[in-house]
Design a protein around this motif. Structure first.
Motif: not given
Lengths: 374, 397
Positions: A283, A285-286, A288-290, A293
């Motif tokens: 969770e 990992v996602a 951090r990307a979100a 962004y």
């Protein structure tokens, strides 16, 4: 649309290192626990060092308007670190919300430009007088009325960082429509009444204005957009704070389950626990990307910013709460104690879930933005 | 690899030269693909002479964009996914020069399809327990055993095979990796029908199949090490490809939602939006992962992408069946078929729902992947092991 940069630059990593060093030194858990029950729940010295001396108070304010000329990406990074340390400083209210609202005002208007300079330099601390739960896209607040001579009257509940603020940026409805006013706290007709907060490290207060003196910052042509952009920026960047909270919770929980022995082995060797922590890591990992962004979209004025913020805030809010709840549970009995700092993270995570729009609010916005109507 | 020197412009120049010498409108498909391979434009990150230009993987996009615009034929990567995604990186890493020259070109052009002979009835998650025996006989190995869950075995010319060559040492040490000729008389492929009704998988029976020692990949006894390369690439292949927003299963469900307003309900709306946001967050995580790779800073995030992909596919395909209501009660076709393609998002909702159940099993179960993340990424201690120092032949089974 150019490809978003979802990584951390070398400059950003340097900034992170300075902020982390400062917080490791000045915001250690035992002192933090003592502080939250003291008469001075915010650490004004730490805030001065962080905001004024390190220059984070006006990080994403252009240099010509008195700031550091960095972008929302760097502000997001500071929030990550503040999340990791649940630092008791009015960064969100002043350096994110009030400052972002002022960025939407006319640079030629002296009252606004001057206040922006004072907040960006860290000379003064601001707060945005809206309920902390206000989501981007909410209707312009109607709770404060402005008379023709700038006298403000009304009440705004649960304002973040208000008692630490020298100046409030107040959305009000005046004779010409929506407007933003600056109101100095500690002047006649301004009452800031501290509430007992769920989140011990971010304070909230009810603000009551009775014919309080306000300086006009923005009139009907700019006020609603400035407020809307401040809320959007706040919601998008809060995702980075939520990421920081989740990172601390995962890191501390992993450390604990490696050290804690039961049944003759570290409890972290049991699959029942390992699988939960693996899921939580994923969770993050996602998240951090979100969060990256959203910060990048805010920094570059990406036309996809609305979607980026709605995804980041709805997702990261949930991840932070999940991480904090797992942190308490997997610490067992010690996680339930006042002495262990896990509860400070749980309280911050849960309050942040509501702050600047609960996940469901952001999903409602998402439904409109990506054409998935109810 | 040595420092890449080819730029995007030089690659465009090479594509132009290829197209000039082999006009796609008049050139035979296979002839074009072979010429493309020989021009180093098959997979640019591979070495010169083996279909590549020894440059950054990201520059492959330049090739694909230019060739697609020119209407050039494709090697139909979905038909040869196991060869491209798993066999090729393993051959590149562990193969001899002779093996690389022999196998890579027809693998890439699709002239030769590959399959993966790893799992066995008694060795699934515990792959290292496998019992298919390979016994040396002069310059050859004689292989006997049974493999299972073998996609595309019925179309394959070659199989990558892990077999036990020494039963007297602990299980991880006694394996060797081979390239198996699927046309050998000792190889029998039988379809294995699955819950979708079709047989995408097979059982492969090996009865005295003969493999020349020249088709061994890596050293004798080092099969486990070689297999790790294959398995890491498999997980990347399943969970790691670049996607536009609403690519994959989420796009399918979103289209149904938009086109069929009469099916909508509040509970389904809430679930769809949660999954949409989650799918977008993981799509961004994939983008971030590729950005990390591009700057030479690979993170551990890759191990998790397949796990996320499986969960999202299952949740989304389940939501779609529910959304369809009466239509969800129907199924397109139960008849037994042997498809050439592995297809996650094709056919109708019922098929997609059932096929997605495999996503958390194939290429490492989600439970094993969680162990891998917990132990290798988070550094949590392993479960106590009873099989580590025991000879393979003495393990309970």
């Amino acid at each position: 649309m150019s490809t978003p940069d979802l990584l951390y630059s070398d400059v950003e990593n340097d900034l992170r290192a300075s902020v982390r060093d400062l917080l490791a030194d000045r915001c250690e858990p035992a002192a933090l626990l003592a502080r939250v029950e003291s008469g001075e729940p915010y650490d004004t010295k730490l805030w001065r060092t962080l905001g004024a001396e390190l220059g984070t108070a006006g990080l994403h304010v252009p240099e010509e308007r008195g700031g550091q000329g960095a972008s929302a990406r760097e502000t997001a990074l500071v929030l990550e670190e503040l999340g990791r340390s649940v630092a008791p400083v009015p960064f969100l209210g002043s350096a994110v919300l009030a400052t972002s609202a002022l960025l939407g005002t006319d640079p030629e208007r002296e009252a606004a430009a001057g206040l922006l300079r004072r907040l960006a330099s860290g000379e003064a601390t601001g707060a945005l007088a809206v309920p902390l739960s206000t989501a981007p896209g909410a209707p312009f607040p109607q709770s404060v009325r402005a008379s023709g001579d700038g006298g403000l009257t009304g009440r705004v509940g649960t304002v973040a960082d208000a008692q630490a603020a020298d100046v409030l940026v107040v959305p009000a409805t005046g004779p010409d429509g929506p407007a933003l006013y600056a109101v100095d706290t500690g002047t006649a007709g301004v009452s800031v009444s501290e509430l007992v907060p769920l989140d011990l490290t971010r304070r909230i207060a009810d603000v009551t204005l009775t014919e309080a003196g306000g300086r006009l910052l923005a009139g009907p042509e700019r006020a609603a957009d400035a407020l809307g952009q401040a809320l959007l920026t706040g919601a998008g960047l809060l995702a980075s704070e939520q990421l920081g909270i989740a990172e601390w919770c995962l890191q501390e929980t992993v450390r604990y389950v490696r050290e804690r022995y039961q049944f003759g082995r570290p409890v972290g060797s049991f699959q029942a626990l390992k699988h939960r922590l693996a899921d939580l890591w994923l969770e993050l990992v996602a998240a951090r990307a979100a969060a990256r962004y959203a910060a990048d979209a805010l920094a570059t004025g990406n036309p996809d910013t609305g979607v980026a913020v709605a995804v980041a805030q709805s997702y990261c809010a949930t991840v932070a709460v999940h991480a904090a709840e797992e942190c308490v549970q997997l610490h067992g009995g010690i996680g339930m104690t006042w002495e262990h700092p896990a509860h400070l993270y749980l309280k911050r995570a849960k309050a942040n879930e509501i702050a600047l729009g609960a996940p469901g609010r952001h999903r409602d916005r998402l439904a409109d933005l990506v054409d998935l109507p109810a | 690899m040595s420092e890449p020197t080819i730029t995007a412009d030089e690659i465009r120049e090479r594509v132009r030269a290829l197209l000039e010498q082999h006009d796609p409108r008049t050139t035979d498909r296979l002839e074009f693909l072979r010429a493309r391979f020989d021009a180093g434009l098959a997979w640019v990150h591979f070495p010169v002479g083996l279909g590549g230009l020894n440059t950054y993987r990201e520059l492959q996009n330049v090739v694909e964009t230019e060739l697609t615009a020119a209407g050039a034929p494709s090697n139909n990567p979905r038909r040869i996914g196991i060869g491209l995604g798993m066999a090729a990186p393993t051959i590149l890493r562990f193969g001899t020069d002779e093996q690389k020259r022999r196998f890579l070109r027809p693998l890439w052009t699709g002239e030769e399809v590959w399959c993966q002979l790893f799992s066995e009835p008694g060795a699934g998650s515990d792959l290292a327990a496998l019992g298919t025996r390979a016994v040396r006989d002069g310059d050859e190995w004689v292989v006997t055993g049974q493999k299972v869950w073998t996609s595309t075995a019925h179309t394959a010319r070659w199989g990558i095979l892990v077999a036990r060559t020494d039963p007297d040492v602990p299980k991880h040490q006694g394996m060797t990796y081979f390239v198996c000729d699927m046309t050998d008389p000792g190889v029998e492929v039988r379809p294995l029908r699955q819950i979708t009704g079709e047989a995408e998988f097979n059982e492969v029976f090996l009865t005295g199949a003969r493999i020349p020692d020249a088709h061994r990949l890596g050293e004798v006894g080092e099969g486990w090490k070689v297999a790790q390369t294959t398995l890491m690439n498999e997980r990347v292949a399943i969970g790691g490809s670049a996607m536009p927003r609403e690519g994959g299963m989420v796009g399918t469900v979103a289209r149904t939602w938009r086109e069929r307003p009469e099916l909508r309900a509040p509970d389904l709306h809430d679930r769809l939006l949660r999954l949409w946001a989650e799918a977008e967050a993981f799509r961004l995580a994939g983008t971030r992962l590729r950005q990390q790779l591009a700057v030479g800073e690979p993170g551990p995030e890759g191990s998790g992408m397949k796990l996320a992909f499986a969960r999202l596919n299952q949740a989304l395909s389940g939501l779609e069946v529910e959304l369809l209501g009466d239509e969800g009660l129907r199924y397109d076709d139960w008849s037994m078929r042997r498809p050439e393609l592995v297809d996650f998002t094709g056919r109708e909702a019922g098929y997609r729902y059932l096929r997605a159940k495999g996503n958390s099993i194939e290429g490492g179960t989600s439970e094993i992947l969680r162990n891998i993340i917990a132990e290798r990424v988070l550094g949590l201690p392993p479960e106590p092991r009873v099989d580590k120092d025991v000879a393979w032949k003495d393990l309970p089974r």
